[in-house]
Design a protein around this motif. Sequence first.
Motif, short mmCIF file in Angstrom:
data_model
loop_
_atom_site.label_atom_id
_atom_site.label_comp_id
_atom_site.label_asym_id
_atom_site.label_seq_id
_atom_site.Cartn_x
_atom_site.Cartn_y
_atom_site.Cartn_z
N GLN A 152 47.77 21.31 -71.26
CA GLN A 152 47.46 21.85 -69.93
C GLN A 152 48.25 23.12 -69.64
O GLN A 152 47.74 24.04 -69.00
CB GLN A 152 47.78 20.79 -68.86
CG GLN A 152 46.92 19.54 -68.94
CD GLN A 152 47.37 18.48 -67.96
OE1 GLN A 152 48.19 18.73 -67.09
NE2 GLN A 152 46.79 17.29 -68.09
N ALA A 153 49.48 23.18 -70.13
CA ALA A 153 50.34 24.34 -69.83
C ALA A 153 50.01 25.53 -70.70
O ALA A 153 50.12 26.69 -70.26
CB ALA A 153 51.81 23.95 -70.01
N GLY A 154 49.62 25.32 -71.94
CA GLY A 154 49.37 26.43 -72.85
C GLY A 154 50.67 27.05 -73.35
O GLY A 154 51.67 26.36 -73.59
N THR A 155 50.67 28.37 -73.50
CA THR A 155 51.86 29.06 -74.02
C THR A 155 53.03 28.93 -73.03
O THR A 155 52.86 29.16 -71.83
CB THR A 155 51.55 30.55 -74.25
OG1 THR A 155 50.45 30.65 -75.16
CG2 THR A 155 52.76 31.27 -74.80
N ALA A 156 54.20 28.58 -73.56
CA ALA A 156 55.40 28.39 -72.72
C ALA A 156 56.63 28.77 -73.53
O ALA A 156 56.63 28.78 -74.77
CB ALA A 156 55.50 26.95 -72.23
N ALA A 157 57.70 29.11 -72.79
CA ALA A 157 58.97 29.52 -73.42
C ALA A 157 59.81 28.28 -73.67
O ALA A 157 60.76 27.98 -72.93
CB ALA A 157 59.72 30.51 -72.54
N PRO A 200 61.65 26.07 -68.73
CA PRO A 200 60.54 25.63 -67.86
C PRO A 200 60.99 24.93 -66.59
O PRO A 200 60.20 24.82 -65.64
CB PRO A 200 59.76 24.67 -68.78
CG PRO A 200 60.11 25.09 -70.16
CD PRO A 200 61.53 25.53 -70.08
N PHE A 201 62.25 24.48 -66.53
CA PHE A 201 62.72 23.74 -65.36
C PHE A 201 63.50 24.64 -64.38
O PHE A 201 63.78 24.21 -63.27
CB PHE A 201 63.61 22.58 -65.80
CG PHE A 201 62.94 21.64 -66.75
CD1 PHE A 201 62.30 20.51 -66.30
CD2 PHE A 201 62.95 21.88 -68.12
CE1 PHE A 201 61.68 19.63 -67.17
CE2 PHE A 201 62.34 21.01 -69.01
CZ PHE A 201 61.69 19.89 -68.53
N ARG A 202 63.87 25.85 -64.78
CA ARG A 202 64.70 26.72 -63.96
C ARG A 202 63.86 27.55 -62.98
O ARG A 202 62.71 27.91 -63.27
CB ARG A 202 65.53 27.66 -64.85
CG ARG A 202 66.56 26.95 -65.68
CD ARG A 202 67.21 27.86 -66.69
NE ARG A 202 67.67 29.13 -66.12
CZ ARG A 202 68.42 30.00 -66.78
NH1 ARG A 202 68.81 29.73 -68.03
NH2 ARG A 202 68.79 31.12 -66.19
N ASN A 203 64.47 27.88 -61.84
CA ASN A 203 63.78 28.70 -60.84
C ASN A 203 63.45 30.09 -61.35
O ASN A 203 62.38 30.64 -61.07
CB ASN A 203 64.62 28.79 -59.57
CG ASN A 203 64.74 27.47 -58.85
OD1 ASN A 203 63.86 26.62 -58.93
ND2 ASN A 203 65.84 27.28 -58.13
N GLY A 210 53.47 29.60 -69.14
CA GLY A 210 53.06 28.30 -68.61
C GLY A 210 54.22 27.36 -68.37
O GLY A 210 54.04 26.13 -68.44
N ASN A 211 55.40 27.92 -68.07
CA ASN A 211 56.59 27.07 -67.90
C ASN A 211 56.43 26.10 -66.73
O ASN A 211 56.73 24.90 -66.86
CB ASN A 211 57.82 27.95 -67.66
CG ASN A 211 58.20 28.73 -68.91
OD1 ASN A 211 57.71 28.46 -70.00
ND2 ASN A 211 59.09 29.70 -68.76
#
Length: 483
Positions: A152-157, A200-203, A210-211
Amino acid sequence: MSRKRSRRWLRLVVPPVAVLLLMLLGTVVYQWGEPDLDDPAYLAPDNVSGIGASQLAMRVRQAGVEIIPERQSSDALVAAYAGNATLLLTTPQLMHKYYLRMLKLLPATTRVVIVEPDGTTIAEGLLPMRGSARNYVAKTAAPGCDYAPAAQAGTAAVVRTRYGEVDPEYGREVARCYAGSLVAYQRNGVNVTVVGSADPFRNDRAAEHGNAKLATALLTGAPRLIWLDLHHREPPPGVTNDPALAGGPAAPPSLRPHQPGDPDDPDFPVKGKGANPPPPGQGNVGGDDGDQNRDSEPPNPLWSAFPPWTYVATALLVLGAVALAVAMARRLGAPVVEPLPVVVRSSETAIGRGRLYQRAKARAESLQILRDAAIVRLTRLLRLEPDVQRPVLVEAVAASSGWPPAAVEHTLFGPPPDNDQELVGAAVRLEQLVTAVTTENPGAQPGNAVTTENPGAQPGNAVTTENPGAQPVAAAPIEGEPR
């Protein structure tokens, strides 16, 4: 003319020093930008700073999930043991290893999400993964798997810490995404997802790629989210028989006192205060008293007094100093001939040395040096052996100079002088004796010093070439000398 100093050593020193300085600068900058796990703002659900996670908490609440923040691992585990919840561990490095081992005791309806555990945490917490490798920064990548939250998120760091394969003896791998940086596995029916990056969890990273979608999908699979907001190292867990806790929620089996019917679990060698004694012959639960004793000892506060990057910077500085010392050190080899920087006249050297003896009041040493030089010269002139006996030398010098043997004996081997006047007199007599042997007048009487450099000098007077204007000093008569 002095030679120009070679600068060739700079070719050996400058490149490694420059590399070390760049490495040191990069390490300091990198560590400076890294958030500390013990910072209360790090991934806190109510913190709005860059390293906080208030935006993630807001999206989770908007999805209809209740967030239950906890400050202790034991409280979080007890809450998660009720089931139908998601347990988020933001700082697994600060959790005690026994609490990490308790994850396998949770019910199947509880999902666990662990944020970026390192290799030590994996090994001590007995997570069923084989090793890890960490990058300096998180990289983006496609999911590369059909795991629902990642798809669902796709590309993420997420690609920062990569994890090895799941040990099939202790768990079953469900999904492996983002080049091994997101691993989902199942152990004893408990679903655990390990995420290799906190971005992905940081503001300040949520809006990238997609974080935000990935973190939200991982935490919204159950109606309750138990958020462990831990920012200090925990002591080892214990057990208790306090009756006041009987009406509380059920605790995982490892948090309860050992009961006769409970099976032994080697993962929890815990023996708490007030616990029921184990069955005879079994010892401590798990049979590892030494492990519990080590965990009961408080950590050394000196290691936590400085940030981690200071140790790296100190090590690089030490390596730089050692490299500089090796480059600057002289090479061992054969001696080389170098020109003297200044040429000093022998007369100046003799005067300077004499003044040093005079300042030290070394009368005996000064006269002994003159006598030794005279004896060596007389021995060579008279063709005697270097180790000639004293009586033989005295007789030979007396025969050649015409002096009485007693006078020769006193001049060459007499007592040391007591004052400067006696030193001057002894030196004059020694010069007269050498002159008597070296000149063509072997019958010269003691007390008459006629040097070859000043043949016109009056007998009985000692005139030195160093100071021609000096006052004549008469030699003191010696017993046995002709007057």
